[in-house]
Scaffold this motif. Structure first.
Motif, PDB file in Angstrom:
ATOM      1  N   ILE A 143       0.813  -1.217   0.000  1.00 21.23           N
ATOM      2  CA  ILE A 143       0.000   0.000   0.000  1.00 21.23           C
ATOM      3  C   ILE A 143       0.845   1.265   0.000  1.00 21.23           C
ATOM      4  O   ILE A 143       0.619   2.183  -0.789  1.00 21.23           O
ATOM      5  CB  ILE A 143      -0.947  -0.009   1.215  1.00 21.23           C
ATOM      6  CG1 ILE A 143      -1.915  -1.180   1.100  1.00 21.23           C
ATOM      7  CG2 ILE A 143      -1.716   1.295   1.312  1.00 21.23           C
ATOM      8  CD1 ILE A 143      -2.811  -1.348   2.297  1.00 21.23           C
ATOM      9  N   GLU A 144       1.830   1.348   0.881  1.00 18.00           N
ATOM     10  CA  GLU A 144       2.592   2.591   1.043  1.00 18.00           C
ATOM     11  C   GLU A 144       3.418   2.911  -0.195  1.00 18.00           C
ATOM     12  O   GLU A 144       3.353   4.028  -0.720  1.00 18.00           O
ATOM     13  CB  GLU A 144       3.487   2.491   2.273  1.00 18.00           C
ATOM     14  CG  GLU A 144       2.706   2.400   3.592  1.00 18.00           C
ATOM     15  CD  GLU A 144       3.618   2.339   4.789  1.00 18.00           C
ATOM     16  OE1 GLU A 144       4.853   2.359   4.594  1.00 18.00           O
ATOM     17  OE2 GLU A 144       3.100   2.274   5.920  1.00 18.00           O
ATOM     18  N   ARG A 145       4.213   1.946  -0.656  1.00 19.31           N
ATOM     19  CA  ARG A 145       5.052   2.207  -1.831  1.00 19.31           C
ATOM     20  C   ARG A 145       4.220   2.359  -3.097  1.00 19.31           C
ATOM     21  O   ARG A 145       4.607   3.087  -4.019  1.00 19.31           O
ATOM     22  CB  ARG A 145       6.080   1.091  -2.002  1.00 19.31           C
ATOM     23  CG  ARG A 145       7.185   1.101  -0.960  1.00 19.31           C
ATOM     24  CD  ARG A 145       8.274   0.119  -1.321  1.00 19.31           C
ATOM     25  NE  ARG A 145       7.770  -1.253  -1.305  1.00 19.31           N
ATOM     26  CZ  ARG A 145       8.465  -2.293  -1.756  1.00 19.31           C
ATOM     27  NH1 ARG A 145       9.671  -2.126  -2.271  1.00 19.31           N
ATOM     28  NH2 ARG A 145       7.946  -3.518  -1.716  1.00 19.31           N
ATOM     29  N   ALA A 146       3.070   1.686  -3.144  1.00 20.62           N
ATOM     30  CA  ALA A 146       2.221   1.793  -4.327  1.00 20.62           C
ATOM     31  C   ALA A 146       1.675   3.200  -4.501  1.00 20.62           C
ATOM     32  O   ALA A 146       1.494   3.667  -5.628  1.00 20.62           O
ATOM     33  CB  ALA A 146       1.073   0.792  -4.240  1.00 20.62           C
ATOM     34  N   GLN A 147       1.412   3.908  -3.385  1.00 20.51           N
ATOM     35  CA  GLN A 147       0.871   5.250  -3.479  1.00 20.51           C
ATOM     36  C   GLN A 147       1.832   6.190  -4.205  1.00 20.51           C
ATOM     37  O   GLN A 147       1.423   7.037  -4.995  1.00 20.51           O
ATOM     38  CB  GLN A 147       0.569   5.794  -2.074  1.00 20.51           C
ATOM     39  CG  GLN A 147      -0.544   5.066  -1.356  1.00 20.51           C
ATOM     40  CD  GLN A 147      -1.818   5.013  -2.177  1.00 20.51           C
ATOM     41  OE1 GLN A 147      -2.382   6.035  -2.553  1.00 20.51           O
ATOM     42  NE2 GLN A 147      -2.279   3.817  -2.468  1.00 20.51           N
ATOM     43  N   ILE A 148       3.124   6.021  -3.934  1.00 22.17           N
ATOM     44  CA  ILE A 148       4.126   6.853  -4.619  1.00 22.17           C
ATOM     45  C   ILE A 148       4.165   6.517  -6.102  1.00 22.17           C
ATOM     46  O   ILE A 148       4.182   7.409  -6.966  1.00 22.17           O
ATOM     47  CB  ILE A 148       5.507   6.643  -3.981  1.00 22.17           C
ATOM     48  CG1 ILE A 148       5.476   7.030  -2.499  1.00 22.17           C
ATOM     49  CG2 ILE A 148       6.561   7.453  -4.716  1.00 22.17           C
ATOM     50  CD1 ILE A 148       6.747   6.732  -1.757  1.00 22.17           C
ATOM     51  N   ALA A 149       4.167   5.218  -6.422  1.00 18.47           N
ATOM     52  CA  ALA A 149       4.206   4.794  -7.829  1.00 18.47           C
ATOM     53  C   ALA A 149       2.959   5.243  -8.573  1.00 18.47           C
ATOM     54  O   ALA A 149       3.035   5.670  -9.733  1.00 18.47           O
ATOM     55  CB  ALA A 149       4.349   3.269  -7.901  1.00 18.47           C
ATOM     56  N   ILE A 150       1.809   5.169  -7.904  1.00 16.36           N
ATOM     57  CA  ILE A 150       0.554   5.590  -8.539  1.00 16.36           C
ATOM     58  C   ILE A 150       0.571   7.088  -8.822  1.00 16.36           C
ATOM     59  O   ILE A 150       0.137   7.542  -9.889  1.00 16.36           O
ATOM     60  CB  ILE A 150      -0.639   5.212  -7.648  1.00 16.36           C
ATOM     61  CG1 ILE A 150      -0.797   3.691  -7.609  1.00 16.36           C
ATOM     62  CG2 ILE A 150      -1.923   5.858  -8.149  1.00 16.36           C
ATOM     63  CD1 ILE A 150      -1.723   3.203  -6.527  1.00 16.36           C
TER      64      ILE A 150
END
Length: 214
Positions: A143-150
């Motif tokens: 969840i956390e790292r995906a937010q940056i990638a998104i």
């Protein structure tokens, strides 16, 4: 599959009840400010798209993925249940919210229901694309790292829009043959592209989930 869908429903039901009042307050505020009900469906779809993050958060907190590996369900079905839950919720919200928004727009503000209908259609397509991007990234990165990638992924359309605005004549020349197609062929082409993106997203999420260790 039915059990997995029920698991998603029962897990998200408490969160939905807690956030529903917040959604209603925001909806009343925006309707009072903008004097239109066309915001109803977009707000509902955005709310449902955010449910996805809560679903993954609950899975992590309850160690659901590790427990699921002991059950007679495949990883493919686990991912499929996520997509069916969220895209099903989007369709239900769109089918229920669109006629309500159109009727209220006509009765309360005496305006044409065309704007709420178009707003709902565009919002439904964009929310679906949002999930097609967010689900594979969340499965792969968490969840956390995906937010940056998104966030980085969503910068791409803005960059493309800026490029198109600066080179509008060149881009129009490239897409002129497509724009000259009959509307039904153009609609079929867009639908095929949308389904292809969705299928690619599902396959990508499945491959990412199969490669994970719990």
């Amino acid at each position: 599959m039915k059990g997995l869908l029920l698991k998603e429903y029962y897990a998200l039901r408490p969160y939905f009840k807690k956030q529903l009042l917040v959604l209603l307050v925001l909806f009343v505020f925006f309707v009072a400010v903008s004097a239109t009900f066309s915001i109803l469906v977009p707000m509902s779809l955005f709310f449902i798209a955010n449910l996805m993050l809560s679903s993954f958060t609950m899975d992590i907190q309850s160690h659901w993925d590790s427990y699921a590996l002991t059950l007679p369900v495949t990883r493919t079905r686990i991912i499929a249940s996520k997509y069916l839950t969220f895209f099903g919720a989007l369709l239900i919200a769109g089918c229920i919210g669109t006629p309500i928004a159109c009727i209220l727009e006509k009765v309360v503000f005496h305006q044409s229901p065309v704007v709420p209908a178009l707003s709902a259609a565009v919002s439904l397509l964009l929310a679906g694309l949002f999930l097609c991007v967010q689900l594979p990234l969340t499965v792969k990165l968490g969840i956390e790292r995906a937010q940056i990638a998104i966030a980085l992924c969503y910068l791409v359309p803005f960059v493309l829009v800026m490029l198109v605005s600066k080179q509008s004549d060149a881009f129009l020349h490239v897409f002129t043959p497509l724009l000259e197609l009959p509307w039904y062929w153009l609609a079929a082409l867009c639908l095929a592209l949308y389904l292809a993106i969705m299928a690619f997203s599902v396959l990508l999420s499945i491959q990412f989930y199969k490669a994970k260790e719990f």
